[in-house]
Design a protein around this motif. Structure first.
Motif, PDB file in Angstrom:
ATOM      1  N   GLY A  48       0.815  -1.211   0.000  1.00 59.70           N
ATOM      2  CA  GLY A  48       0.000   0.000   0.000  1.00 59.70           C
ATOM      3  C   GLY A  48       0.847   1.258   0.000  1.00 59.70           C
ATOM      4  O   GLY A  48       0.506   2.244  -0.652  1.00 59.70           O
ATOM      5  N   SER A  49       1.966   1.225   0.698  1.00 61.06           N
ATOM      6  CA  SER A  49       2.840   2.391   0.779  1.00 61.06           C
ATOM      7  C   SER A  49       3.425   2.727  -0.583  1.00 61.06           C
ATOM      8  O   SER A  49       3.588   3.890  -0.930  1.00 61.06           O
ATOM      9  CB  SER A  49       3.971   2.146   1.777  1.00 61.06           C
ATOM     10  OG  SER A  49       3.464   1.991   3.084  1.00 61.06           O
ATOM     11  N   ILE A  50       3.738   1.708  -1.359  1.00 60.07           N
ATOM     12  CA  ILE A  50       4.274   1.945  -2.698  1.00 60.07           C
ATOM     13  C   ILE A  50       3.149   2.367  -3.641  1.00 60.07           C
ATOM     14  O   ILE A  50       3.275   3.327  -4.392  1.00 60.07           O
ATOM     15  CB  ILE A  50       4.977   0.673  -3.234  1.00 60.07           C
ATOM     16  CG1 ILE A  50       6.225   0.383  -2.398  1.00 60.07           C
ATOM     17  CG2 ILE A  50       5.343   0.837  -4.709  1.00 60.07           C
ATOM     18  CD1 ILE A  50       6.877  -0.966  -2.683  1.00 60.07           C
ATOM     19  N   LEU A  51       2.028   1.675  -3.553  1.00 58.35           N
ATOM     20  CA  LEU A  51       0.922   1.974  -4.471  1.00 58.35           C
ATOM     21  C   LEU A  51       0.348   3.371  -4.270  1.00 58.35           C
ATOM     22  O   LEU A  51      -0.150   3.986  -5.193  1.00 58.35           O
ATOM     23  CB  LEU A  51      -0.193   0.934  -4.310  1.00 58.35           C
ATOM     24  CG  LEU A  51       0.120  -0.452  -4.859  1.00 58.35           C
ATOM     25  CD1 LEU A  51      -1.006  -1.430  -4.514  1.00 58.35           C
ATOM     26  CD2 LEU A  51       0.327  -0.419  -6.368  1.00 58.35           C
ATOM     27  N   THR A  52       0.407   3.878  -3.056  1.00 60.32           N
ATOM     28  CA  THR A  52      -0.241   5.160  -2.772  1.00 60.32           C
ATOM     29  C   THR A  52       0.612   6.364  -3.161  1.00 60.32           C
ATOM     30  O   THR A  52       0.183   7.504  -2.971  1.00 60.32           O
ATOM     31  CB  THR A  52      -0.637   5.254  -1.279  1.00 60.32           C
ATOM     32  OG1 THR A  52      -1.618   6.278  -1.114  1.00 60.32           O
ATOM     33  CG2 THR A  52       0.548   5.595  -0.425  1.00 60.32           C
ATOM     34  N   GLY A  94      -2.582   3.821 -10.844  1.00 61.02           N
ATOM     35  CA  GLY A  94      -1.770   4.652 -11.719  1.00 61.02           C
ATOM     36  C   GLY A  94      -0.310   4.254 -11.737  1.00 61.02           C
ATOM     37  O   GLY A  94       0.136   3.478 -10.887  1.00 61.02           O
ATOM     38  N   TYR A  95       0.438   4.774 -12.708  1.00 61.19           N
ATOM     39  CA  TYR A  95       1.878   4.466 -12.858  1.00 61.19           C
ATOM     40  C   TYR A  95       2.129   2.970 -12.726  1.00 61.19           C
ATOM     41  O   TYR A  95       3.089   2.542 -12.078  1.00 61.19           O
ATOM     42  CB  TYR A  95       2.714   5.171 -11.775  1.00 61.19           C
ATOM     43  CG  TYR A  95       2.519   6.648 -11.625  1.00 61.19           C
ATOM     44  CD1 TYR A  95       2.472   7.474 -12.739  1.00 61.19           C
ATOM     45  CD2 TYR A  95       2.398   7.222 -10.374  1.00 61.19           C
ATOM     46  CE1 TYR A  95       2.305   8.847 -12.597  1.00 61.19           C
ATOM     47  CE2 TYR A  95       2.234   8.589 -10.220  1.00 61.19           C
ATOM     48  CZ  TYR A  95       2.187   9.397 -11.339  1.00 61.19           C
ATOM     49  OH  TYR A  95       2.023  10.748 -11.190  1.00 61.19           O
ATOM     50  N   TYR A  96       1.272   2.176 -13.334  1.00 63.26           N
ATOM     51  CA  TYR A  96       1.319   0.746 -13.015  1.00 63.26           C
ATOM     52  C   TYR A  96       2.568   0.045 -13.515  1.00 63.26           C
ATOM     53  O   TYR A  96       2.999  -0.946 -12.931  1.00 63.26           O
ATOM     54  CB  TYR A  96       0.052   0.032 -13.494  1.00 63.26           C
ATOM     55  CG  TYR A  96      -0.255   0.234 -14.955  1.00 63.26           C
ATOM     56  CD1 TYR A  96       0.300  -0.594 -15.916  1.00 63.26           C
ATOM     57  CD2 TYR A  96      -1.123   1.244 -15.378  1.00 63.26           C
ATOM     58  CE1 TYR A  96       0.014  -0.420 -17.259  1.00 63.26           C
ATOM     59  CE2 TYR A  96      -1.424   1.427 -16.710  1.00 63.26           C
ATOM     60  CZ  TYR A  96      -0.841   0.608 -17.657  1.00 63.26           C
ATOM     61  OH  TYR A  96      -1.120   0.785 -18.970  1.00 63.26           O
ATOM     62  N   TYR A 102       8.680  -1.495  -9.052  1.00 61.33           N
ATOM     63  CA  TYR A 102       9.044  -1.161  -7.670  1.00 61.33           C
ATOM     64  C   TYR A 102       8.658  -2.289  -6.715  1.00 61.33           C
ATOM     65  O   TYR A 102       9.419  -2.665  -5.824  1.00 61.33           O
ATOM     66  CB  TYR A 102       8.337   0.122  -7.217  1.00 61.33           C
ATOM     67  CG  TYR A 102       8.760   1.392  -7.915  1.00 61.33           C
ATOM     68  CD1 TYR A 102       9.906   1.438  -8.719  1.00 61.33           C
ATOM     69  CD2 TYR A 102       8.018   2.558  -7.762  1.00 61.33           C
ATOM     70  CE1 TYR A 102      10.284   2.613  -9.354  1.00 61.33           C
ATOM     71  CE2 TYR A 102       8.393   3.738  -8.381  1.00 61.33           C
ATOM     72  CZ  TYR A 102       9.519   3.766  -9.183  1.00 61.33           C
ATOM     73  OH  TYR A 102       9.883   4.927  -9.785  1.00 61.33           O
ATOM     74  N   ILE A 103       7.457  -2.803  -6.899  1.00 63.81           N
ATOM     75  CA  ILE A 103       6.965  -3.838  -5.991  1.00 63.81           C
ATOM     76  C   ILE A 103       7.772  -5.127  -6.152  1.00 63.81           C
ATOM     77  O   ILE A 103       8.120  -5.785  -5.168  1.00 63.81           O
ATOM     78  CB  ILE A 103       5.463  -4.080  -6.217  1.00 63.81           C
ATOM     79  CG1 ILE A 103       4.672  -2.879  -5.691  1.00 63.81           C
ATOM     80  CG2 ILE A 103       4.996  -5.360  -5.531  1.00 63.81           C
ATOM     81  CD1 ILE A 103       3.217  -2.844  -6.102  1.00 63.81           C
ATOM     82  N   LEU A 104       8.091  -5.471  -7.382  1.00 68.05           N
ATOM     83  CA  LEU A 104       8.891  -6.683  -7.580  1.00 68.05           C
ATOM     84  C   LEU A 104      10.293  -6.523  -6.984  1.00 68.05           C
ATOM     85  O   LEU A 104      10.833  -7.451  -6.387  1.00 68.05           O
ATOM     86  CB  LEU A 104       8.973  -7.032  -9.073  1.00 68.05           C
ATOM     87  CG  LEU A 104       7.631  -7.476  -9.675  1.00 68.05           C
ATOM     88  CD1 LEU A 104       7.784  -7.791 -11.163  1.00 68.05           C
ATOM     89  CD2 LEU A 104       7.059  -8.679  -8.932  1.00 68.05           C
TER      90      LEU A 104
END
Length: 226
Positions: A48-52, A94-96, A102-104
């Motif tokens: 969530g911290s990265i996605l937000t 967004g910015y998917y 980033y998430i990987l």
DNA sequence: AGCCAGGCTACCG
DNA sequence: CGGTAGCATGGC
């Protein structure tokens, strides 16, 4: 009482407890201060911290729900997932393309931790994790005493004359932390205060610091300087 | 229709 | 170093 602490007290009295970080598994916006968090909760906070980043949290909830419905709100599940399917799931945030990378990157780091708490420096070495995201992960995921500074925090403190235009993230962070520590000695109480304070600033910021002129109608301006 | 969102990286001078 | 374009969808 110093001004920073007075800001917190005033916001808390006005808005009440915010109960961050909301966890999907418990239902959003339930106030839950139980900690330490389990590994699924920690991972969800990291995600969530990265996605937000530069995105509304309601969009993040959609992304997390997409993953949840695919039973993929876990490290291993995401690793095994097709990359395009994963991007599609997080698309609402967004910015998917960037965020998928980033998430990987984060996941490969996270696995190596093996349950240990990461240092701030280690988090900052990961592509896609800057100061705010690192502090978000540490404060809300790992319950560490790191205050999270965001755009609303800067706008608010600038408007109140407590910082300057070019005051850096680290200066703002340590200023807030040292101001609060003066009044709160208990560590657990301090942690909850950090978590609540940032959430309250966002709540207040959405109302008075989203559109220009920033601070129009902000009641803190009267409260602090009468 | 246009601006903003719970930022960060890469690249420029 | 500091400054800034690019990233992208969704909500109002």
């Amino acid at each position: 009482m110093n001004k920073i602490y007075k800001i917190y007290k005033t916001l808390y009295k006005h808005y009440g407890p915010q109960g961050w970080w909301p966890i999907l598994g418990y239902g959003y916006h339930k106030q839950d201060y139980t900690f330490p968090r389990n590994s699924d909760e920690i991972f969800e906070v990291c995600l969530g911290s990265i996605l937000t980043q530069n995105t509304t949290f309601t969009s993040v909830v959609k992304s997390l729900n997409n993953l949840y419905e695919k039973n993929a709100l876990h490290v291993e599940a995401i690793k095994k997932m097709n990359i395009d399917e994963f991007k599609e799931a997080i698309r609402p945030s967004g910015y998917y393309n960037q965020k998928a990378r980033y998430i990987l990157e984060f996941i490969s780091f996270y696995k190596k931790l093996n349950g240990a708490t990461p240092s701030r420096e280690a988090l900052l070495s990961i592509v896609g994790i800057g100061e705010e995201t690192a502090d978000s992960i540490l404060l809300y995921g790992y319950n560490q005493l790191h205050f999270k500074v965001d755009a609303y925090t800067k706008r608010l403190l600038l408007e109140l004359g407590l910082i300057g235009e070019k005051t850096k993230y680290g200066e703002i962070k340590s200023m807030i932390e040292s101001s609060i520590k003066e009044y709160v000695k208990d560590e657990r109480e301090l942690l909850i205060l950090y978590q609540e304070f940032h959430a309250l600033i966002v709540k207040h910021g959405k109302e008075f610091y989203s559109k220009k002129p920033y601070g129009a109608g902000c009641f803190l301006k009267n409260k602090l300087f009468v």
